[in-house]
Design a protein around this motif. Structure first.
Motif, PDB file in Angstrom:
ATOM      1  N   ARG A   1       0.823  -1.203   0.000  1.00 56.23           N
ATOM      2  CA  ARG A   1       0.000   0.000   0.000  1.00 56.23           C
ATOM      3  C   ARG A   1       0.864   1.262   0.000  1.00 56.23           C
ATOM      4  O   ARG A   1       1.793   1.408   0.791  1.00 56.23           O
ATOM      5  CB  ARG A   1      -0.918   0.027   1.218  1.00 56.23           C
ATOM      6  N   THR A   2       0.532   2.177  -0.904  1.00 51.36           N
ATOM      7  CA  THR A   2       1.190   3.475  -0.970  1.00 51.36           C
ATOM      8  C   THR A   2       0.155   4.512  -1.382  1.00 51.36           C
ATOM      9  O   THR A   2      -0.960   4.164  -1.785  1.00 51.36           O
ATOM     10  CB  THR A   2       2.330   3.492  -2.015  1.00 51.36           C
ATOM     11  N   VAL A   3       0.542   5.763  -1.309  1.00 49.91           N
ATOM     12  CA  VAL A   3      -0.303   6.830  -1.839  1.00 49.91           C
ATOM     13  C   VAL A   3      -0.220   6.749  -3.360  1.00 49.91           C
ATOM     14  O   VAL A   3       0.876   6.848  -3.918  1.00 49.91           O
ATOM     15  CB  VAL A   3       0.169   8.211  -1.348  1.00 49.91           C
ATOM     16  N   PRO A   4      -1.330   6.555  -4.067  1.00 48.47           N
ATOM     17  CA  PRO A   4      -1.275   6.299  -5.516  1.00 48.47           C
ATOM     18  C   PRO A   4      -1.045   7.534  -6.376  1.00 48.47           C
ATOM     19  O   PRO A   4      -1.051   7.444  -7.593  1.00 48.47           O
ATOM     20  CB  PRO A   4      -2.655   5.689  -5.805  1.00 48.47           C
ATOM     21  N   HIS A   5      -0.843   8.682  -5.744  1.00 49.00           N
ATOM     22  CA  HIS A   5      -0.629   9.906  -6.510  1.00 49.00           C
ATOM     23  C   HIS A   5       0.454  10.740  -5.822  1.00 49.00           C
ATOM     24  O   HIS A   5       0.727  10.555  -4.625  1.00 49.00           O
ATOM     25  CB  HIS A   5      -1.945  10.706  -6.605  1.00 49.00           C
ATOM     26  N   PRO A   6       1.075  11.667  -6.527  1.00 47.13           N
ATOM     27  CA  PRO A   6       2.124  12.487  -5.907  1.00 47.13           C
ATOM     28  C   PRO A   6       1.546  13.397  -4.826  1.00 47.13           C
ATOM     29  O   PRO A   6       0.375  13.789  -4.886  1.00 47.13           O
ATOM     30  CB  PRO A   6       2.661  13.320  -7.089  1.00 47.13           C
ATOM     31  N   LEU A   7       2.382  13.720  -3.854  1.00 46.60           N
ATOM     32  CA  LEU A   7       2.016  14.694  -2.821  1.00 46.60           C
ATOM     33  C   LEU A   7       2.888  15.932  -3.014  1.00 46.60           C
ATOM     34  O   LEU A   7       4.082  15.816  -3.295  1.00 46.60           O
ATOM     35  CB  LEU A   7       2.226  14.108  -1.431  1.00 46.60           C
ATOM     36  N   TYR A   8       2.302  17.099  -2.829  1.00 48.56           N
ATOM     37  CA  TYR A   8       3.018  18.350  -3.057  1.00 48.56           C
ATOM     38  C   TYR A   8       2.915  19.251  -1.829  1.00 48.56           C
ATOM     39  O   TYR A   8       1.882  19.276  -1.154  1.00 48.56           O
ATOM     40  CB  TYR A   8       2.445  19.094  -4.267  1.00 48.56           C
TER      41      TYR A   8
ATOM     42  N   THR B   1      -7.743  -6.798   3.994  1.00 53.83           N
ATOM     43  CA  THR B   1      -7.152  -5.475   3.790  1.00 53.83           C
ATOM     44  C   THR B   1      -6.057  -5.576   2.751  1.00 53.83           C
ATOM     45  O   THR B   1      -4.867  -5.600   3.077  1.00 53.83           O
ATOM     46  CB  THR B   1      -6.557  -4.932   5.117  1.00 53.83           C
ATOM     47  N   PRO B   2      -6.404  -5.666   1.471  1.00 50.44           N
ATOM     48  CA  PRO B   2      -5.378  -5.806   0.424  1.00 50.44           C
ATOM     49  C   PRO B   2      -4.520  -4.563   0.333  1.00 50.44           C
ATOM     50  O   PRO B   2      -4.985  -3.444   0.512  1.00 50.44           O
ATOM     51  CB  PRO B   2      -6.203  -6.006  -0.851  1.00 50.44           C
ATOM     52  N   GLY B   3      -3.238  -4.787   0.043  1.00 51.77           N
ATOM     53  CA  GLY B   3      -2.348  -3.666  -0.188  1.00 51.77           C
ATOM     54  C   GLY B   3      -1.693  -3.111   1.061  1.00 51.77           C
ATOM     55  O   GLY B   3      -1.042  -2.085   1.019  1.00 51.77           O
ATOM     56  N   VAL B   4      -1.881  -3.769   2.227  1.00 58.07           N
ATOM     57  CA  VAL B   4      -1.241  -3.256   3.422  1.00 58.07           C
ATOM     58  C   VAL B   4       0.256  -3.543   3.363  1.00 58.07           C
ATOM     59  O   VAL B   4       0.736  -4.324   2.557  1.00 58.07           O
ATOM     60  CB  VAL B   4      -1.831  -3.921   4.693  1.00 58.07           C
ATOM     61  N   TRP B   5       0.999  -2.883   4.243  1.00 59.97           N
ATOM     62  CA  TRP B   5       2.456  -3.045   4.235  1.00 59.97           C
ATOM     63  C   TRP B   5       2.843  -4.504   4.389  1.00 59.97           C
ATOM     64  O   TRP B   5       3.792  -4.964   3.784  1.00 59.97           O
ATOM     65  CB  TRP B   5       3.061  -2.237   5.395  1.00 59.97           C
ATOM     66  N   TYR B   6       2.130  -5.219   5.242  1.00 55.52           N
ATOM     67  CA  TYR B   6       2.486  -6.602   5.530  1.00 55.52           C
ATOM     68  C   TYR B   6       1.612  -7.561   4.739  1.00 55.52           C
ATOM     69  O   TYR B   6       1.115  -8.556   5.253  1.00 55.52           O
ATOM     70  CB  TYR B   6       2.379  -6.882   7.038  1.00 55.52           C
ATOM     71  N   GLN B   7       1.371  -7.251   3.452  1.00 61.78           N
ATOM     72  CA  GLN B   7       0.545  -8.106   2.601  1.00 61.78           C
ATOM     73  C   GLN B   7       1.120  -9.511   2.485  1.00 61.78           C
ATOM     74  O   GLN B   7       0.394 -10.474   2.343  1.00 61.78           O
ATOM     75  CB  GLN B   7       0.436  -7.475   1.207  1.00 61.78           C
TER      76      GLN B   7
END
Length: 336
Positions: A213-220, A281-287
């Motif tokens: 899991r990550t943020v799927p878009h850039p952060l500004y 919970t798909p996409g978690v850090w510990y997938q």
């Protein structure tokens, strides 16, 4: 005169670093770059069996560049359907400085990401001219175009880039000082400390490839980026113990995180329970269950004067496979 096997190996080792550098800059992938270099060597070896190649350096560079162009053309379709943001594979400083000597002034992850705007042929011409300082006649022979056509391609490539990528300077004391401030603020959850070292134009990119899991878009902007970093620090470090090692990533100070404590080793937490929770919970850090000492993230930083202007976080396991696991004797890590 036909070269012996030992002579072929000597010649190849002489140019291996250059060939890898061209391939990595072209592909943004350590593993694909290594494959291209090895394939070029095998093809050159087979050609030498028939007749001696007068200029092995030019021949090998041509083989590698053309293979990279072909791979990029195939990869473009895959990257269009890539889940979330695509980032290059991080290149970690090796213990042997001669291994990738041609990358001592490597492009940063930020600039490699910019190069994704170019077509494969534009990228090849741009890199050969701007980074490797080939003249137009040499570039023309490598890419199979006329010298005048290569000039036009380079001009077009420059128009496609908002800023011209330049060599990344070797890490200096100022960068390490900014990095130290950033690292301490991040580890201490210090919002004000983070804001002091983040540029007003700061951007954060993260690449999980749909596997983590990550943020799927850039952060500004400093506020958004700082809040995101502290959220990661709190959410992830509350779940797993991480050993963090400051290192040089793509020529600039960055971080690598290794799993220190496996989730399934925690008291009362079975692997079966872990799998059930993960399925909800798909996409978690510990997938998936990581192994102790395995790399779980790489964080590359791009610096501007006394501030950080870009942060690239790679957590896609496939892009971290080339990084060696944490050795038991490694004393340069901090456990969080």
């Amino acid at each position: 005169m036909k070269r012996s096997v030992a002579q072929l190996e000597t010649v190849f080792q002489q140019y291996k670093s250059l060939l890898f550098s061209i391939a990595y800059h072209m592909l943004g992938s350590v593993m694909d770059a290594e494959d291209c270099v090895q394939e070029a060597f095998l093809q050159w070896y087979a050609s030498e069996e028939k007749e001696t190649i007068e200029n092995p350096k030019a021949y090998l560079c041509t083989l590698v560049t053309r293979r990279c162009i072909d791979r990029l053309r195939s990869a473009q379709t895959q990257r269009e359907t890539y889940f979330g943001l695509w980032l290059p594979e991080p290149l970690i400083e090796t213990t042997d400085p001669s291994e990738h000597s041609e990358l001592n002034e490597s492009l940063s992850l930020a600039f490699l990401l910019l190069l994704e705007r170019l077509s494969p042929i534009e990228r090849a011409v741009f890199l050969l001219r701007q980074v490797f300082d080939y003249d137009y006649a040499e570039i023309a022979a490598i890419v199979g175009k006329s010298a005048e056509n290569c000039r036009q391609i380079l001009h077009r490539a420059r128009r496609h880039l908002p800023a011209r990528p330049t060599h990344t300077p070797a890490p200096h004391a100022g960068q390490w000082q900014v990095f130290t401030q950033f690292f301490q603020a991040l580890m201490n959850g210090n919002m004000e400390g983070l804001l002091q070292v983040l540029s007003d134009e700061i951007m954060l990119y993260s690449d999980g490839g749909g596997k983590v899991r990550t943020v799927p878009h850039p952060l500004y902007g400093p506020d958004q980026v700082a809040h995101s970093l502290l959220g990661i620090q709190q959410n992830v470090f509350d779940v797993i113990k991480v050993a963090i090692r400051p290192t040089v990533i793509n020529g600039q100070p960055g971080l690598i995180g290794y799993l220190e404590e496996r989730l399934d080793e925690k008291p009362g937490r079975s692997q079966e329970r872990e799998r059930k929770e993960n399925s909800k919970t798909p996409g978690v850090w510990y997938q998936r269950v990581f192994k102790k000492g395995e790399v779980i993230f790489a964080m590359g930083l791009a610096y501007a004067d006394t501030q950080i202007q870009e942060i690239d976080i790679i957590v896609n396991p496939e892009k971290l496979r080339h990084i060696p696991a944490l050795a038991a004797s490694d004393n340069g890590t901090i456990v969080c």
